[in-house]
Design an enzyme around this catalytic site. Structure first.
Site, PDB file in Angstrom:
ATOM      1  N   HIS A  77      -0.495  15.391 -25.131  1.00  0.00           N
ATOM      2  CA  HIS A  77      -0.278  14.827 -26.468  1.00  0.00           C
ATOM      3  C   HIS A  77      -0.304  15.895 -27.568  1.00  0.00           C
ATOM      4  CE1 HIS A  77      -0.806  11.363 -24.072  1.00  0.00           C
ATOM      5  NE2 HIS A  77      -2.114  11.280 -24.164  1.00  0.00           N
ATOM      6  N   ASP A 111       0.882  -1.163   0.000  1.00  0.00           N
ATOM      7  CA  ASP A 111       0.000   0.000   0.000  1.00  0.00           C
ATOM      8  C   ASP A 111       0.923   1.218   0.000  1.00  0.00           C
ATOM      9  OD1 ASP A 111      -1.595   2.123   0.501  1.00  0.00           O
ATOM     10  OD2 ASP A 111      -2.552   1.313   2.313  1.00  0.00           O
TER      11      ASP A 111
HETATM   12  C1  BG6 Z   1      -4.672   9.018 -22.909  1.00  0.00           C
HETATM   13  C2  BG6 Z   1      -5.936   9.689 -22.481  1.00  0.00           C
HETATM   14  O1  BG6 Z   1      -3.549   9.751 -22.490  1.00  0.00           O
HETATM   15  O2  BG6 Z   1      -4.651   8.915 -24.329  1.00  0.00           O
HETATM   16  C3  BG6 Z   1      -7.152   8.952 -22.996  1.00  0.00           C
HETATM   17  O3  BG6 Z   1      -5.979   9.744 -21.056  1.00  0.00           O
HETATM   18  C4  BG6 Z   1      -7.065   8.747 -24.485  1.00  0.00           C
HETATM   19  O4  BG6 Z   1      -8.352   9.639 -22.664  1.00  0.00           O
HETATM   20  C5  BG6 Z   1      -5.711   8.152 -24.862  1.00  0.00           C
HETATM   21  O5  BG6 Z   1      -8.110   7.871 -24.877  1.00  0.00           O
HETATM   22  C6  BG6 Z   1      -5.538   8.118 -26.364  1.00  0.00           C
HETATM   23  O6  BG6 Z   1      -4.389   7.402 -26.681  1.00  0.00           O
HETATM   24  P1  BG6 Z   1      -4.247   6.701 -28.097  1.00  0.00           P
HETATM   25  O7  BG6 Z   1      -2.873   6.158 -28.092  1.00  0.00           O
HETATM   26  O8  BG6 Z   1      -5.319   5.656 -28.163  1.00  0.00           O
HETATM   27  O9  BG6 Z   1      -4.475   7.768 -29.105  1.00  0.00           O
END
Ligand code: BG6
Length: 487
Positions: free
Chosen positions: A242, A87
């Site tokens: 991203h 934990d």
């Molecule tokens: C994650 C997000 O970082 O990226 C998600 O928290 C999202 O909400 C995901 O669905 C998308 O990743 P990928 O690689 O499927 O485009």
């Protein structure tokens, strides 16, 4: 000089990410002989497992989530796994974990990589527990590093708090902040496209580019992440990390080498040059019930089980205040429950300065470069060409694509999961594809400004039907400038 670490300690080993991505990636890397032969992978989480039952758990996860057709040696991989329950919110238990990890060697190809894939609230106590039990040695000889999975905070202040906590035990050159988009092959290919070809760089600026679009569209809704997502929303879940990383790679100056410092130095300059967003440059949305690919899907509120003001869609018109990008808007958008899953970058060039064909009745259209990140992995450049014929009624020009599909161009090499690359880089100590502290903080700084603007201007999400491209005001955001979102 860093060496591969021969021990890997995985926090959150029974979680969703571990099952879907980490265990399959580690299994593939082990099978391909890419991890040290004597790699020792220790999983830890709150659930009570023995080594044996954790191996069974991993084996089930692999059966479900290993990409189809991937040839792996599951049995050998399972022998590398061990487990210690813990934990992490309390100091007790870390001594048992340290015992389980055993001595961390300082020889060549010895050392420890730690990966935190847990709730961010556990980061601080985990770091303390590691440091207090000899699992975060900082000496010159110690080959120990730590990988952190998102979310790294919910705003600049909380992100600084996490960064400070990690920095209390690990120096920056040992901290590996994950943005899994950087592990995607097509994202890395952006660097090759820009910096391994001579033809784009002279045109890659405000004199020749009209605007850039970045779309990250998903068809999924909340999935089973109610607790996390409703406190986050599209801006913090997708743009903060991203989309801003994609933007930084598109907009950065050429780094002097492909090494961690050079690449990240250039990215952070772009992130710091982002102009604060005005209320008229942002649209937010939340999906209501609709249909995707002919299948009815519920609205966000229904999935959540209550009303909410969390945005599941955001569109922004961003500007980068530097010489290269003066006056070039970057239209960014991301949303859940869009009509299709697609991530792409569109670079729209300017029109030719003077058309010699105009008085022959032919119109030229600006060149467009489409960089497909997923699921289409391609690079498509649209060019103007003459329609064959004798042109008695006037010259006809048409746009034709020069389209390179990556899977066709590179049929041989294995397609790897983004986490394979990132976990291998973590084990080997290469930080190039990880996000540095100053980048994360510049990202949060810009995002916090947007959220303040939303608050001050009372901007709340407009509804959009699931299966559409977001609220109509998002279309208007671009169309006001004579720009059409690429679909
Ligand atoms: C994650 C997000 O970082 O990226 C998600 O928290 C999202 O909400 C995901 O669905 C998308 O990743 P990928 O690689 O499927 O485009």
């Amino acid at each position: 000089m860093t060496f591969s670490a021969n021990k890997l300690l995985l926090f959150g080993a029974t979680g969703d990410l571990s099952q879907r991505m980490l265990l399959p990636s580690l299994c593939a890397l082990t099978s391909d002989g890419l991890l040290p032969d004597n790699i020792d992978i220790i999983g830890t989480a709150r659930s009570e497992y023995t080594d044996e039952s954790f191996r069974n758990f991993a084996s089930e996860a692999l059966a479900k989530f290993l990409p189809a057709g991937r040839k792996v040696d599951i049995d050998t991989f399972l022998t590398k796994l061990r487990y210690q329950d813990l934990d992490a919110s309390t100091p007790e238990g870390f001594d048992a974990l340290a015992k389980c990890v055993g001595p961390i060697g300082t020889g060549e190809n010895e050392g420890l990589s730690i990966f935190l894939s847990t709730a961010p609230s556990l980061f601080e106590p985990t770091i303390k527990g590691l440091a207090a039990n000899g699992l975060a040695p900082n000496g010159r000889d110690a080959n120990v590093r730590i990988g952190l999975e998102k979310p790294l905070g919910t705003d600049l202040a909380s992100s600084c708090q996490i960064n400070d906590a990690v920095a209390s035990a690990f120096t920056e050159d040992r901290i590996f902040r994950i943005d899994h988009y950087l592990g995607k092959e097509t994202v890395q290919n952006l660097l090759a496209l820009r910096f391994a070809n001579i033809m784009f760089e002279p045109l890659w600026n405000a004199a020749h580019i009209d605007h850039v679009q970045i779309t990250v569209a998903e068809t999924v809704g909340l999935e089973s992440r109610v607790g996390y997502y409703d406190g986050s929303g599209a801006l913090r879940d997708m743009v903060q990390n991203h989309i801003l990383q994609l933007l930084a790679l598109v907009a950065m100056e050429p780094p002097t080498s492909f090494d961690a410092t050079a690449v990240r130095d250039e990215k952070v300059k772009v992130l710091r040059a982002l102009r604060p967003i005005q209320p008229s440059e942002t649209v937010t949305g939340q999906y209501k019930a609709g249909a995707i690919n002919g299948e009815a899907v519920p609205g966000y509120d229904d999935e959540l089980g209550r009303d909410s003001e969390t945005e599941t869609f955001v569109a922004l018109k961003a500007h980068i205040d530097n010489w290269r990008w003066k006056g070039v808007p970057f239209y960014l958008r991301t949303g859940k429950r869009m009509p299709e899953r697609t991530t792409e970058i569109i670079v729209k060039f300017r029109d030719v300065p003077f058309s010699i064909f105009e008085d022959r009745g032919a119109k030229t259209l600006p060149n467009t470069l489409v960089i497909g990140i997923q699921p289409r992995e391609n690079i498509r450049l649209s060019l103007m060409a003459k329609v064959p014929g004798l042109d008695r009624g006037g010259i006809r020009l048409r746009q034709v694509p020069l389209d390179i599909a990556m899977p066709d161009a590179f049929a041989g090499p294995e397609r790897r999961i983004a986490y394979e690359r990132l976990l291998l880089d973590l084990v080997e100590g290469d930080q190039t594809l990880f996000v540095r502290r100053d980048e994360v903080e510049a990202q949060w700084n810009w995002i916090d400004g947007i959220r303040e603007t939303w608050g001050e201007a009372n901007i709340t999400p407009k509804t959009y039907t699931a299966g559409s491209w977001g609220p109509s005001s998002a279309i208007a955001l671009a169309e006001r400038d004579g720009v059409t979102w690429h679909e």
